[in-house]
Design an enzyme around this catalytic site. Structure first.
Site, short mmCIF file in Angstrom:
data_model
loop_
_atom_site.label_atom_id
_atom_site.label_comp_id
_atom_site.label_asym_id
_atom_site.label_seq_id
_atom_site.Cartn_x
_atom_site.Cartn_y
_atom_site.Cartn_z
CE1 TYR A 1 38.20 31.04 33.49
CE2 TYR A 1 36.65 29.66 32.28
CZ TYR A 1 37.95 30.00 32.62
OH TYR A 1 39.00 29.30 32.08
CG ASP B 1 42.20 41.24 27.95
OD1 ASP B 1 42.77 42.22 27.43
OD2 ASP B 1 42.80 40.21 28.28
CG ASP C 1 44.75 35.57 29.73
OD1 ASP C 1 45.64 34.81 29.31
OD2 ASP C 1 43.69 35.82 29.10
NE ARG D 1 41.69 36.65 26.28
CZ ARG D 1 42.76 36.54 25.50
NH1 ARG D 1 43.26 37.63 24.92
NH2 ARG D 1 43.34 35.38 25.31
#
Length: 341
Positions: A73, A87, A45, A186
């Site tokens: 992540y 988010d 994203d 998310r």
């Protein structure tokens, strides 16, 4: 050579900057190399930064083999409200009190432990998942009420880096997640807020690894401009597959012919090796070390196993083992091999 083709065939790993889409990065790489055939392996994203593997030229055929792997992540979770996108880019949809104890690491560890393991995860409404042929995010932006079916995922680890209250008085957690393919960080942020008896959304995200490609293998876009092809990473290390040198059956490999079991002397995968150390002398020395371990160290081919096949230290093909026939079948080949750096 056709217009828009550079003659290059290689892999890259870019540290995607915040604010750019994955497609923006692809367009930048096209301009750098004068090559229209550029693709990415795994969308990030615009909010996110970090590992974005890219294929250039005929190497774009490898995209299929580079996606679908586990990922790592570093995420920042912000408590107090959920958003329409889960988010920081979405509008607030639900607010909730933030108890003082959420800033304590002991509380954070307890909540994060509940996220680890196999589970069914409901993706965010603003996702690229197709619903009746149309992306969910497009339907959500058009005002449709989108509720996606839950999907099986695995959270291998959810490790707290720190939990603190910032200058604005908001509680934020920094967390390292190791997850299976298809996992939405998310959604993990949203679920963590609910498990904590509050509300939360993802306020920052950095991908540290995608399969065998890590952040250490990445270059920035500015560095790519300077280094050009010297920024290429080793496809053998990036694919994480066992490999074999096959110069003795060059014609068969070039023609995509089937190979006998003993035509390929498999060497161990280059696990734990940086994909970006791929200059020819280094790859040859590294491969020689693996070959010295011998076939016994690598083991026999497994049913359905994929392997990298090399000709003159370039990736010439990816083969799959057919255990019933005892043969290797070509799944992806290159008339001009993929550079190893």
């Amino acid at each position: 050579m056709r217009r828009g083709e550079s003659g290059l065939s290689l892999l890259l790993a870019v540290d995607k900057p915040q604010g750019m889409s994955s497609h923006d990065v692809v367009n930048r790489v096209r301009r750098v190399f004068g090559e229209r055939r550029v693709g990415h392996a795994g969308t990030l994203d615009p909010l996110a930064t970090g590992v974005l593997p890219l294929c250039v030229g005929p190497a774009t055929r490898l995209e299929h083999f580079l996606v679908g792997h586990d990922k790592v992540y570093q995420a920042e979770l912000r408590f107090g409200w959920e958003t329409s996108t889960d988010d920081a880019e979405g509008e607030p949809t639900r607010r909730a009190p933030v108890p003082a104890h959420l800033a304590d690491s002991a509380c954070a560890h307890e909540v994060l432990a509940k996220l680890v393991g196999e589970q069914l995860q409901r993706p965010p409404a603003y996702a690229a998942i197709k619903v009746n042929g149309r992306a969910a995010y497009a339907r959500a932006r058009a005002g449709e009420d989108v509720v996606l079916d839950a999907r099986p995922i695995v959270v291998h680890a959810a490790e707290l880096i720190d939990a603190q209250r910032d200058e604005e008085g908001d509680v934020r957690w920094r967390v390292r997640f190791a997850v299976s393919k298809g996992t939405y960080i998310r959604s993990l942020a949203r679920d963590a807020g609910r498990l904590a008896g509050s509300a939360a959304h993802l306020s920052g995200l950095r991908r540290l690894a995608a399969g065998a490609v890590s952040i250490d293998d990445c270059v920035t876009l500015d560095q790519l401009e300077d280094r050009g092809t010297q920024a290429a990473i080793d496809p053998v290390a990036a694919l994480g597959l066992r490999f074999a040198h096959a110069d003795h059956c060059r014609a068969a490999v070039r023609n995509g012919a089937r190979l006998k079991d003993d035509d390929l002397r498999l060497q161990p995968a280059l696990r734990g090796q940086r994909a970006s150390v791929a200059t020819a002398p280094k790859t040859q020395a590294r491969d020689a070390a693996c070959m010295a371990a011998g076939r016994a160290g690598a083991g026999e081919p497994r049913p359905g196993e994929l392997a990298c096949v090399l000709l003159e230290d370039r990736l010439a093909a990816v083969y799959e083992f057919d255990a019933q026939r005892g043969l290797w079948a070509s799944r992806c080949g290159f008339s001009v091999g993929v550079s190893r750096g």
